[in-house]
Design a protein around this motif. Structure first.
Motif, mmCIF file in Angstrom:
data_model
loop_
_atom_site.group_PDB
_atom_site.id
_atom_site.type_symbol
_atom_site.label_atom_id
_atom_site.label_comp_id
_atom_site.label_asym_id
_atom_site.label_seq_id
_atom_site.Cartn_x
_atom_site.Cartn_y
_atom_site.Cartn_z
ATOM 1 N N UNK A 1 0.893 -1.126 -0.092
ATOM 2 C CA UNK A 1 -0.147 0.067 0.071
ATOM 3 C C UNK A 1 0.800 1.598 0.079
ATOM 4 N N UNK A 2 2.290 1.116 0.598
ATOM 5 C CA UNK A 2 2.783 2.718 0.964
ATOM 6 C C UNK A 2 3.357 2.447 -0.386
ATOM 7 N N UNK B 1 1.694 1.848 -3.704
ATOM 8 C CA UNK B 1 0.921 1.999 -4.074
ATOM 9 C C UNK B 1 0.341 3.314 -3.502
ATOM 10 N N UNK B 2 0.565 4.301 -2.756
ATOM 11 C CA UNK B 2 0.166 5.386 -2.197
ATOM 12 C C UNK B 2 0.629 6.599 -3.641
#
Ligand SMILES: Nc1ncnc2c1ncn2[C@@H]1O[C@H](COP(=O)(O)OP(=O)(O)OP(=O)(O)O)[C@@H](O)[C@H]1O
Ligand SMILES: [Mg+2]
Lengths: 174, 228
Positions: free
Chosen positions: B204-205, B207-208
């Motif tokens: 997620x980090x 993808x952010x």
């Protein structure tokens, strides 16, 4: 967490008495904080007033009157909206999310979609923080990183739950 | 069917390996200069989607349109030429040629497009500077760290002035600090050069750093921007 929505969601799987609602709620979601009867009845009268439930029958075998509640079409729409709306990403929302997932499974809605939608809401928040971090000084970076790590932990939980939906479905809605 | 203004768009892709459906009606699009994160569980079809979009494998059915041209209508030679001229690639590891120095690796896409050696290496060094690895020019890939190697790989993907970079878990082998730095450098460089990025990641980090995310599940892609 919204007790009203949770009780509504429980009613969607079939009409119940107030006592039965409390027992089911405590069993599924109330491990550390069971409902008071007063909460159940005040919630039910609010839902009645708003047309989200209706009284489906009254029994009074000997003792006091017991109302049986049923969800209305407006109530079903209300549950749908609540489940489809992602929660505001913030630390410690597990219990609300867990409740939503269980209710989705109980009512035959897609729990996987719900989890994906939530993940995307988290990701949007992470994007904002990442942007702020990129433009900020070291203090901004550290503050944003703290929030990012918390959101990431939520996301791991979402992934894990999403991988275990089939198992969970067997437990909560056999 | 093709979203307006998109650079690369796929519609209703299907791909089966034996009896395993890897893609089952996947659609996807990316605009010029846009960074799109592709997420989803292991085995859901992310890499297959990326390989189809890049013309590396051919789907059983469905359409892929790049800059107004239908990929399946091209010959293999035309598709290879398109990959060389318009696409860049970053994978998890093992993409640099071990026999070449880092600067020769970065210059490779330019050399393959017919740029002469001196000019190609000069451009390569400029990209390496942006990725903060210009001091590694004469080393070979085996002599640099994982994080440095990924930066060299990103410099190589950008050096050929592509329109789209395909990145499959580009930070998968890096720790989170190095992974984020690579993402920051990749997305900054891509945005300033108006390069689209299709980024497969499970982090997620990472993808952010994207503008938008798409979830692949059971061979189907869901655009999360319009999900709520
Ligand atoms: N060359 C191949 N031959 C046979 N089956 C394949 C091949 N490539 C992929 N598959 C199958 O197709 C499905 C999708 O694979 P794919 O590599 O696209 O998944 P992925 O989402 O990239 O997973 P991961 O996150 O683990 O990289 C899987 O079931 C996989 O086993
Ligand atoms: Mg893959």
């Amino acid at each position: 967490m919204s007790i009203g929505h949770t009780l509504l969601g429980l009613l969607e799987s079939g009409p119940r008495h107030g006592y039965d609602l409390k027992r089911t709620f405590d069993e599924k979601f109330g491990q550390d904080r069971p409902l008071h009867y007063g909460q159940v009845y005040s919630t039910m009268s609010r839902l009645l007033k708003n047309g989200l439930v209706e009284v489906d029958g009254v029994e009074s075998e000997g003792g006091p009157e017991r109302k049986r509640y049923a969800i209305t079409d407006a109530g079903i729409t209300d549950v749908s909206h609540w489940l489809a709306q992602p929660e505001k990403p913030e630390p410690y929302l597990q219990s609300t999310l867990y409740t939503k997932v269980v209710l989705a499974l109980l009512t035959g809605r897609s729990a996987a979609d719900l989890l994906d939608t939530q993940r995307s809401a988290h990701l949007r928040m992470m994007r904002v923080l990442t942007d702020r971090k990129r433009q900020g000084d070291l203090a901004d970076q550290l503050i944003c990183d703290h929030a990012l790590f918390h959101l990431e932990a939520d996301l791991r939980w979402l992934e894990l739950t999403s991988a275990r939906l089939d198992q969970l479905a067997k437990v909560v809605a056999p | 069917m093709i979203p307006e203004g998109s650079l690369l768009a796929a519609h209703d892709l299907r791909k089966t390996y034996g009896s395993t459906p890897a893609l089952d009606g996947a659609s996807f699009s990316v605009h010029p200069g846009e960074v799109v994160a592709v997420m989803g569980p292991s085995g859901s079809g992310k890499s297959t989607l990326l390989h189809c979009l890049a013309g590396i494998i051919t789907p059983d059915s469905g359409t892929i349109t790049y800059a107004g041209r239908e990929l399946s209508a091209m010959s293999d030679a035309e598709r290879s030429a398109l990959r060389r001229s318009d696409f860049g690639f970053v994978f998890q590891f093992g993409q640099l040629v071990p026999e070449l120095t880092c600067v020769e690796n970065v210059a490779l896409p330019l050399r393959l497009n017919g740029v002469r050696r001196r000019a190609a290496e000069r451009t390569a060094l400029e990209w390496m500077e942006r990725l903060e690895v210009d001091d590694l020019g004469t080393k070979r890939p085996g002599e640099v760290s994982g994080g440095q190697g990924q930066r060299v790989a990103v410099a190589r993907a950008l050096a050929g002035s592509p329109k789209v970079i395909f990145a499959d878990e580009p930070t998968g082998a890096l720790d989170s600090l190095n992974g984020e730095r690579v993402m920051q450098l990749l997305t900054e460089a891509a945005r300033s050069a108006n390069v689209a990025v299709v980024l497969v990641t499970h982090e997620a980090r990472v993808a952010a750093y994207s503008d938008r995310d798409v979830t692949v599940r059971d061979g189907r892609a869901r655009d999360m921007e319009h999900a709520v």
